[in-house]
Design a protein around this motif. Structure first.
Motif, PDB file in Angstrom:
ATOM      1  N   VAL A   3       0.836  -1.204   0.000  1.00  0.00           N
ATOM      2  CA  VAL A   3       0.000   0.000   0.000  1.00  0.00           C
ATOM      3  C   VAL A   3       0.872   1.256   0.000  1.00  0.00           C
ATOM      4  O   VAL A   3       0.616   2.223  -0.721  1.00  0.00           O
ATOM      5  N   LEU A   4       1.923   1.239   0.838  1.00  0.00           N
ATOM      6  CA  LEU A   4       2.832   2.391   0.879  1.00  0.00           C
ATOM      7  C   LEU A   4       3.525   2.598  -0.446  1.00  0.00           C
ATOM      8  O   LEU A   4       3.713   3.737  -0.912  1.00  0.00           O
ATOM      9  N   LYS A   5       3.896   1.502  -1.090  1.00  0.00           N
ATOM     10  CA  LYS A   5       4.576   1.607  -2.380  1.00  0.00           C
ATOM     11  C   LYS A   5       3.647   2.182  -3.435  1.00  0.00           C
ATOM     12  O   LYS A   5       4.041   3.031  -4.229  1.00  0.00           O
ATOM     13  N   SER A   6       2.402   1.727  -3.422  1.00  0.00           N
ATOM     14  CA  SER A   6       1.442   2.237  -4.401  1.00  0.00           C
ATOM     15  C   SER A   6       1.162   3.715  -4.165  1.00  0.00           C
ATOM     16  O   SER A   6       1.018   4.501  -5.100  1.00  0.00           O
ATOM     17  N   ARG A   7       1.087   4.118  -2.887  1.00  0.00           N
ATOM     18  CA  ARG A   7       0.867   5.535  -2.583  1.00  0.00           C
ATOM     19  C   ARG A   7       2.050   6.382  -3.053  1.00  0.00           C
ATOM     20  O   ARG A   7       1.878   7.497  -3.538  1.00  0.00           O
ATOM     21  N   PHE A   8       3.243   5.839  -2.867  1.00  0.00           N
ATOM     22  CA  PHE A   8       4.437   6.571  -3.313  1.00  0.00           C
ATOM     23  C   PHE A   8       4.420   6.773  -4.831  1.00  0.00           C
ATOM     24  O   PHE A   8       4.744   7.845  -5.332  1.00  0.00           O
ATOM     25  N   VAL A   9       4.017   5.726  -5.560  1.00  0.00           N
ATOM     26  CA  VAL A   9       3.956   5.834  -7.018  1.00  0.00           C
ATOM     27  C   VAL A   9       2.932   6.868  -7.446  1.00  0.00           C
ATOM     28  O   VAL A   9       3.150   7.688  -8.343  1.00  0.00           O
ATOM     29  N   VAL A  10       1.761   6.858  -6.764  1.00  0.00           N
ATOM     30  CA  VAL A  10       0.709   7.824  -7.088  1.00  0.00           C
ATOM     31  C   VAL A  10       1.179   9.240  -6.799  1.00  0.00           C
ATOM     32  O   VAL A  10       0.968  10.170  -7.598  1.00  0.00           O
ATOM     33  N   CYS A  11       1.828   9.443  -5.673  1.00  0.00           N
ATOM     34  CA  CYS A  11       2.330  10.784  -5.323  1.00  0.00           C
ATOM     35  C   CYS A  11       3.381  11.258  -6.318  1.00  0.00           C
ATOM     36  O   CYS A  11       3.397  12.432  -6.715  1.00  0.00           O
ATOM     37  N   ALA A  12       4.259  10.359  -6.722  1.00  0.00           N
ATOM     38  CA  ALA A  12       5.286  10.732  -7.699  1.00  0.00           C
ATOM     39  C   ALA A  12       4.657  11.115  -9.024  1.00  0.00           C
ATOM     40  O   ALA A  12       5.056  12.093  -9.666  1.00  0.00           O
ATOM     41  N   PHE A  13       3.643  10.350  -9.425  1.00  0.00           N
ATOM     42  CA  PHE A  13       2.956  10.659 -10.687  1.00  0.00           C
ATOM     43  C   PHE A  13       2.285  12.024 -10.623  1.00  0.00           C
ATOM     44  O   PHE A  13       2.356  12.827 -11.553  1.00  0.00           O
ATOM     45  N   LEU A  14       1.604  12.292  -9.480  1.00  0.00           N
ATOM     46  CA  LEU A  14       0.932  13.582  -9.333  1.00  0.00           C
ATOM     47  C   LEU A  14       1.933  14.727  -9.316  1.00  0.00           C
ATOM     48  O   LEU A  14       1.670  15.806  -9.865  1.00  0.00           O
ATOM     49  N   ALA A  15       3.085  14.504  -8.699  1.00  0.00           N
ATOM     50  CA  ALA A  15       4.102  15.560  -8.652  1.00  0.00           C
ATOM     51  C   ALA A  15       4.589  15.899 -10.045  1.00  0.00           C
ATOM     52  O   ALA A  15       4.730  17.073 -10.405  1.00  0.00           O
ATOM     53  N   VAL A  16       4.839  14.849 -10.840  1.00  0.00           N
ATOM     54  CA  VAL A  16       5.297  15.085 -12.209  1.00  0.00           C
ATOM     55  C   VAL A  16       4.215  15.762 -13.021  1.00  0.00           C
ATOM     56  O   VAL A  16       4.450  16.702 -13.785  1.00  0.00           O
ATOM     57  N   TYR A  17       2.984  15.288 -12.845  1.00  0.00           N
ATOM     58  CA  TYR A  17       1.865  15.846 -13.620  1.00  0.00           C
ATOM     59  C   TYR A  17       1.648  17.308 -13.288  1.00  0.00           C
ATOM     60  O   TYR A  17       1.495  18.162 -14.169  1.00  0.00           O
ATOM     61  N   ILE A  18       1.620  17.608 -11.956  1.00  0.00           N
ATOM     62  CA  ILE A  18       1.397  18.984 -11.538  1.00  0.00           C
ATOM     63  C   ILE A  18       2.544  19.868 -11.982  1.00  0.00           C
ATOM     64  O   ILE A  18       2.372  20.990 -12.453  1.00  0.00           O
ATOM     65  N   GLY A  19       3.804  19.346 -11.882  1.00  0.00           N
ATOM     66  CA  GLY A  19       4.963  20.139 -12.297  1.00  0.00           C
ATOM     67  C   GLY A  19       4.906  20.485 -13.764  1.00  0.00           C
ATOM     68  O   GLY A  19       5.200  21.607 -14.177  1.00  0.00           O
ATOM     69  N   CYS A  20       4.512  19.508 -14.601  1.00  0.00           N
ATOM     70  CA  CYS A  20       4.414  19.768 -16.033  1.00  0.00           C
ATOM     71  C   CYS A  20       3.262  20.700 -16.331  1.00  0.00           C
ATOM     72  O   CYS A  20       3.313  21.538 -17.233  1.00  0.00           O
ATOM     73  N   GLY A  21       2.156  20.539 -15.549  1.00  0.00           N
ATOM     74  CA  GLY A  21       0.996  21.380 -15.810  1.00  0.00           C
ATOM     75  C   GLY A  21       1.250  22.826 -15.468  1.00  0.00           C
ATOM     76  O   GLY A  21       0.687  23.735 -16.058  1.00  0.00           O
ATOM     77  N   LEU A  22       2.086  23.050 -14.432  1.00  0.00           N
ATOM     78  CA  LEU A  22       2.368  24.422 -14.026  1.00  0.00           C
ATOM     79  C   LEU A  22       3.524  25.030 -14.795  1.00  0.00           C
ATOM     80  O   LEU A  22       3.873  26.179 -14.583  1.00  0.00           O
ATOM     81  N   CYS A  23       4.130  24.274 -15.669  1.00  0.00           N
ATOM     82  CA  CYS A  23       5.249  24.793 -16.445  1.00  0.00           C
ATOM     83  C   CYS A  23       4.741  25.802 -17.465  1.00  0.00           C
ATOM     84  O   CYS A  23       3.974  25.456 -18.351  1.00  0.00           O
ATOM     85  N   GLU A  24       5.121  27.067 -17.316  1.00  0.00           N
ATOM     86  CA  GLU A  24       4.612  28.124 -18.177  1.00  0.00           C
ATOM     87  C   GLU A  24       5.545  28.426 -19.335  1.00  0.00           C
ATOM     88  O   GLU A  24       5.161  29.123 -20.255  1.00  0.00           O
ATOM     89  N   ASN A  25       6.769  27.962 -19.269  1.00  0.00           N
ATOM     90  CA  ASN A  25       7.707  28.208 -20.352  1.00  0.00           C
ATOM     91  C   ASN A  25       7.462  27.168 -21.438  1.00  0.00           C
ATOM     92  O   ASN A  25       7.657  25.982 -21.238  1.00  0.00           O
ATOM     93  N   THR A  26       7.022  27.642 -22.593  1.00  0.00           N
ATOM     94  CA  THR A  26       6.570  26.736 -23.645  1.00  0.00           C
ATOM     95  C   THR A  26       7.091  27.188 -24.994  1.00  0.00           C
ATOM     96  O   THR A  26       7.184  28.395 -25.272  1.00  0.00           O
ATOM     97  N   PHE A  27       7.425  26.205 -25.819  1.00  0.00           N
ATOM     98  CA  PHE A  27       7.816  26.446 -27.205  1.00  0.00           C
ATOM     99  C   PHE A  27       6.646  26.043 -28.094  1.00  0.00           C
ATOM    100  O   PHE A  27       6.251  24.884 -28.130  1.00  0.00           O
ATOM    101  N   TYR A  28       6.073  27.023 -28.800  1.00  0.00           N
ATOM    102  CA  TYR A  28       4.915  26.795 -29.656  1.00  0.00           C
ATOM    103  C   TYR A  28       5.319  26.826 -31.130  1.00  0.00           C
ATOM    104  O   TYR A  28       6.100  27.696 -31.537  1.00  0.00           O
TER     105      TYR A  28
END
Length: 359
Positions: A3-28
């Motif tokens: 359970v702890l391992k699965s929670r860690f994976v979910v948290c890591a995924f959310l961190a990456v997702y949120i970090g990418c989502g908040l990334c404002e520097n973009t090449f269009y």
């Protein structure tokens, strides 16, 4: 433990997702020819690789090896006639969304101004006897600083806030008549800077349309435009103010129009890109200069890893290529016919057999 391992994976995924989502520097990639393709799944790009990607798209050598695979291999016989890039700076926490055909997050957290010096210098060195259009606008004292090989064309454009005001208020191509902006007032310095930058883009495009013969050649052009007016409005009126939101909407709409204008100017053979970055505190923007000005130690093709080119090279290349293909096919056809030829069908066999009988 599981359970702890699965929670860690979910948290890591959310961190990456949120970090990418908040990334404002973009090449269009706003506009591009049909023969230039981008892989939208390529992932983040380094800010210092943007000009190398644009150089590759124009058929020039990059300054260094590029591991990013977003630019796909296209038609080797067709290259864009020009590269146009917009450097858009906004306040930290803002989000600028542009209509695009491909977009990629920029890996660097603190980007600043994306340079295109290498791209412009590569063009000038690759075509030393030609006169490409190399236009670079930045903020340095006066609002705009222009560097180009055509001073008779771009030299007449306004280069300060006061100089651009008549075209903005009374010009036939004034953007004030094209965009409804009830909350913005050009009597405010930040609002004036925002509209002046857009008006400068409009004036450049109008000047090029009047001198379209300059873009109808085999030499690629490069134009870089700095747009800092949105950030000035956000700092003056607030990030979430009505003025800032209205300016962002106008900017997004204007870039669609100006991108389509450049596509029409270059007959759909131009790559139009934009880099959106957030303001870096105490960041010093570089000064504008003419990319072709004389220096004490001028760069050579060997310094830039760029080969010197002749404007007749594509013609000679195509002649040699297709002549070689035709010759190979001809030899193959002759060899194939001789291999499967009936001996009775050859004049050599008939003449030889008759002579044997006579003897």
């Amino acid at each position: 433990m599981a359970v702890l391992k699965s929670r860690f994976v979910v948290c890591a995924f959310l961190a990456v997702y949120i970090g990418c989502g908040l990334c404002e520097n973009t090449f269009y990639v706003l506009n591009a020819p049909t023969f230039v393709k981008f892989d939208s799944t390529a992932g983040p790009i380094q800010a210092n690789q943007v000009q190398d990607i644009l150089a590759l798209s124009l058929g020039l050598s990059p300054s260094k090896d590029i591991e990013w695979g977003g630019l796909l291999t296209g038609n080797i016989f067709k290259r864009p006639k020009s590269s146009v890039i917009f450097n858009i700076e906004s306040q930290e926490g803002s989000r600028v969304k542009l209509k695009n055909i491909a977009s990629f997050p920029i890996a660097n957290d603190r980007v600043g101004f994306v340079e295109t010096n290498y791209l412009m210098t590569s063009i000038s060195v690759a075509y030393p006897t030609q006169s490409p259009i190399l236009l670079d606008t930045t903020i340095d004292g006066k609002l705009f600083s222009l560097g180009s090989e055509y001073p008779n064309i771009f030299g007449s454009l306004p280069d300060s806030l006061d100089a651009v005001l008549p075209a903005l208020l009374h010009g036939q191509s004034s953007i004030l008549y094209k965009h409804d902006a009830p909350s913005l007032n050009i009597s405010k310095p930040a609002h004036l800077q925002f509209f002046s930058e857009l008006q400068m883009l409009e004036e450049v495009l109008v000047s090029l349309f009047k001198n379209k013969v300059l873009v109808d050649d085999s030499v690629p052009d490069s134009m870089t435009f700095a747009l800092f007016g949105l950030r000035a409005i956000q700092e003056q009126d607030g990030l979430n103010s009505i003025e800032a939101k209205e300016a962002s909407t106008i900017l997004e709409s204007f870039l669609i129009e100006i991108g389509n204008g450049f596509m029409e100017l270059y007959d759909n053979s131009v790559i139009v890109t934009a880099v959106t970055t957030q303001r870096i505190p105490h960041f010093q923007h570089r000064s504008g200069r003419s990319i072709l000005q004389n220096t004490q130690d001028p760069l050579t093709p060997d310094d830039l890893n760029v080969a010197e080119r002749d404007e007749d090279f594509p013609a000679f290349f195509n002649i040699i290529l297709w002549m070689s293909i035709i010759l190979i096919l001809f030899i193959y056809a002759v060899a194939y016919g001789m291999w499967y030829m009936d001996p009775g069908d050859t004049i050599i066999y008939r003449m030889t057999s008759q002579r044997i009988k006579m003897d």
